[in-house]
Design an enzyme around this catalytic site. Structure first.
Site, PDB file in Angstrom:
ATOM      1  CG  HIS A  68      75.353  53.395 -26.928  1.00  0.00           C
ATOM      2  ND1 HIS A  68      75.505  53.718 -28.252  1.00  0.00           N
ATOM      3  CD2 HIS A  68      74.427  52.398 -26.886  1.00  0.00           C
ATOM      4  CE1 HIS A  68      74.723  52.942 -28.983  1.00  0.00           C
ATOM      5  NE2 HIS A  68      74.056  52.136 -28.173  1.00  0.00           N
ATOM      6  CG  HIS A  71      62.985  48.010 -30.912  1.00  0.00           C
ATOM      7  ND1 HIS A  71      62.485  47.855 -29.639  1.00  0.00           N
ATOM      8  CD2 HIS A  71      61.916  47.990 -31.748  1.00  0.00           C
ATOM      9  CE1 HIS A  71      61.163  47.752 -29.695  1.00  0.00           C
ATOM     10  NE2 HIS A  71      60.797  47.836 -30.959  1.00  0.00           N
ATOM     11  CB  SER A  88      72.452  48.677 -27.806  1.00  0.00           C
ATOM     12  OG  SER A  88      72.114  50.041 -27.844  1.00  0.00           O
ATOM     13  CD  GLU A 129      65.915  45.437 -36.129  1.00  0.00           C
ATOM     14  OE1 GLU A 129      65.063  45.875 -36.907  1.00  0.00           O
ATOM     15  OE2 GLU A 129      66.280  46.037 -35.086  1.00  0.00           O
ATOM     16  N   GLY A 146      60.219  43.095 -30.961  1.00  0.00           N
ATOM     17  CA  GLY A 146      60.778  43.022 -29.614  1.00  0.00           C
ATOM     18  C   GLY A 146      59.776  43.270 -28.514  1.00  0.00           C
ATOM     19  CG  ASP A 203      67.092  51.363 -28.690  1.00  0.00           C
ATOM     20  OD1 ASP A 203      66.721  50.177 -28.702  1.00  0.00           O
ATOM     21  OD2 ASP A 203      68.177  51.730 -29.180  1.00  0.00           O
TER      22      ASP A 203
END
Length: 313
Positions: free
Chosen positions: A19, A42, A107, A131, A160, A185
């Site tokens: 982040h 994700h 995120s 997701e 994703g 990620d």
């Protein structure tokens, strides 16, 4: 494949690196007043309780974001790196009810927070979230609904890796410009995720070579984990795109006997990396200044360190 829940890992040192890099990248991109299409492949649940059962079970936030809480204090404010201060201010914005941090934004909420700041709120940015986990996707939808963001944010229950293909290249803004940032990620709970990341990045660069692509990955004792950054470097170089690779290793704590009692801080991931294709030119000096200060607080023992390497096209 649905055993992974990011709630166990929210606020870990890996989240801090991810982040911090994401915010520094967006700060640069958002200086330009043209819209961005942002994609989180994700997305997870979006928001996490640091005082909840998941986080308390793993204890990873205690070795990550919660160790940084003291840096907000006036005594350290004058020496705090700008990028690190920016990151901590974002986390602080989600914890307005008290001094202790109890909420950690994933995120999607970090990105929305930056989209929604006064100097950016008039720009028609778009956030696309994917997701696949049946429980996390429902939680994500509920959390996003509370934002009342309308069509500015969309949540899709889909893989994703596949969903990204439908979004690139992004639609042009007024004036014809196209800009996109993609964060990838996955959990890497199955080793095929590494190959999927590589394939998705290859396809993304073919569809939209000027996009900004951020890939987080764990540094673990698995050949696929060590091969991934090397393969991404080769891919970016062949595509004549610049890249940046940053790693953070908090190290292994010194043995003191508590390990046999199952101390959470003595288990789990100790290193992770961020690979960025088409990084802002400002990102390398930003991370080179922030990571030493970050390591000073998060480093636990042998093996700790950081690295930032980059190559311009």
């Amino acid at each position: 494949m649905f055993s992974y829940r990011h709630a166990f890992h929210a606020g870990s040192h890996a989240d801090v690196l991810k982040h911090l890099t994401l915010i520094a990248t967006l700060r640069h991109l958002m200086q330009k007043p043209t819209p961005l299409t942002m994609v989180d492949t994700h997305a997870g649940a979006g928001l996490y309780r640091l005082d909840g059962d998941y986080a308390q079970t793993s204890g990873e936030a205690a070795g990550g974001i919660l160790r940084l809480a003291g840096l907000r204090q006036p005594a350290g404010a004058n020496t705090l790196n700008d990028a690190l201060a920016d990151y901590l201010e974002v986390i602080d914005a989600f914890n307005t009810e008290g001094k202790d941090w109890r909420i950690y934004p994933g995120s999607p909420f970090v990105i929305h927070h930056m989209m929604n700041q006064a100097e950016r709120s008039s720009v028609r940015d778009r956030l696309k979230l994917f997701e696949l986990h049946p429980t996390d996707s429902k939680t994500l939808e509920a959390n996003i609904a509370q934002l009342e963001a309308g069509r500015q944010i969309t949540v899709t229950v889909q893989d994703g890796f596949e969903g990204l293909k439908t979004l690139l290249p992004p639609p042009p803004a007024l004036g014809g410009s196209r800009r996109a940032l993609v964060l990838m990620d996955p959990s890497y709970e199955i080793k095929t995720d590494y190959a999927k990341v590589q394939a998705a990045m290859q396809d993304a660069l073919r569809r939209f070579p000027t996009g900004v692509y951020l890939v987080w990955y764990p540094i673990i004792a698995r050949p696929e984990a060590h091969d991934l950054p090397r393969r991404l470097k080769t891919m970016a170089t062949q595509a004549e795109r610049p890249w940046l690779h940053a790693t953070l290793s908090v190290g292994a704590p010194e043995a003191d006997g508590s390990e046999e009692h199952g101390s959470p801080e003595r288990r789990g991931l100790t290193s992770s990396g961020m690979f960025v294709i088409n990084p802002p030119h400002s990102l390398k000096p930003v991370l080179e200044a922030a990571l030493p200060q970050l390591l000073k607080t998060l480093g636990m023992g042998s093996g700790k360190g950081w690295q930032v390497e980059a190559q311009r096209s």
